[in-house]
Design a protein around this motif. Structure first.
Motif, mmCIF file in Angstrom:
data_model
loop_
_atom_site.group_PDB
_atom_site.id
_atom_site.type_symbol
_atom_site.label_atom_id
_atom_site.label_comp_id
_atom_site.label_asym_id
_atom_site.label_seq_id
_atom_site.Cartn_x
_atom_site.Cartn_y
_atom_site.Cartn_z
ATOM 1 N N ALA A 1 0.831 -1.208 0.000
ATOM 2 C CA ALA A 1 0.000 0.000 0.000
ATOM 3 C C ALA A 1 0.862 1.252 0.000
ATOM 4 O O ALA A 1 0.570 2.208 -0.737
ATOM 5 N N SER A 2 1.928 1.282 0.778
ATOM 6 C CA SER A 2 2.782 2.474 0.815
ATOM 7 C C SER A 2 3.493 2.672 -0.529
ATOM 8 O O SER A 2 3.636 3.802 -1.006
ATOM 9 N N ASN A 3 3.915 1.581 -1.160
ATOM 10 C CA ASN A 3 4.551 1.711 -2.475
ATOM 11 C C ASN A 3 3.567 2.189 -3.538
ATOM 12 O O ASN A 3 3.926 2.985 -4.409
ATOM 13 N N LEU A 4 2.325 1.721 -3.452
ATOM 14 C CA LEU A 4 1.306 2.189 -4.382
ATOM 15 C C LEU A 4 1.026 3.679 -4.188
ATOM 16 O O LEU A 4 0.867 4.429 -5.164
ATOM 17 N N MET A 5 0.981 4.116 -2.949
ATOM 18 C CA MET A 5 0.745 5.537 -2.665
ATOM 19 C C MET A 5 1.896 6.392 -3.196
ATOM 20 O O MET A 5 1.679 7.446 -3.778
ATOM 21 N N TYR B 1 3.837 5.689 -5.681
ATOM 22 C CA TYR B 1 3.809 5.660 -7.136
ATOM 23 C C TYR B 1 2.758 6.613 -7.689
ATOM 24 O O TYR B 1 3.006 7.382 -8.616
ATOM 25 N N PHE B 2 1.560 6.586 -7.115
ATOM 26 C CA PHE B 2 0.467 7.407 -7.657
ATOM 27 C C PHE B 2 0.528 8.847 -7.198
ATOM 28 O O PHE B 2 -0.160 9.704 -7.761
ATOM 29 N N ASN B 3 1.309 9.177 -6.181
ATOM 30 C CA ASN B 3 1.435 10.561 -5.710
ATOM 31 C C ASN B 3 2.588 11.315 -6.364
ATOM 32 O O ASN B 3 2.872 12.443 -5.985
ATOM 33 N N LYS B 4 3.226 10.726 -7.317
ATOM 34 C CA LYS B 4 4.352 11.406 -7.987
ATOM 35 C C LYS B 4 3.902 12.606 -8.753
ATOM 36 O O LYS B 4 2.973 12.751 -9.383
#
Length: 87
Positions: free
Chosen positions: A78-82, A84-87
């Motif tokens: 979940a933290s890695n997904l966040m 990635y999408f918050n870039k």
């Protein structure tokens, strides 16, 4: 009545056939495409140590998934997904 040929050049059928054969030999001299691969490109196409390590890791993951021992860390995912999408 007799008709004489006047001002007619002598035609040699063998000479005409020979000329056609010579022209046919000249036509196949068409340029062809060539491909040259540089040494850098050859080097890039070789298997690198990074690729071999990656393949080993993929094989390990496949084995873990097939055996049922692979565990996903949900928080880390979940933290890695966040990130990635918050870039």
């Amino acid at each position: 009545m007799k008709i004489n040929k006047i001002n007619t050049p002598a035609i040699n059928p063998y000479r005409q056939a020979q000329m056609k054969a010579e022209q046919a030999k000249e036509q196949p001299k068409v340029k062809t495409d060539k491909l040259e691969i540089s040494s850098e490109a050859k080097q890039l196409s070789e298997v690198s140590p990074v690729t071999t390590k990656r393949n080993e890791k993929v094989q390990q993951l496949k084995a873990q998934i097939e055996s049922g021992t692979y565990q996903v860390d949900a928080e880390k995912l979940a933290s890695n997904l966040m990130k990635y999408f918050n870039k």
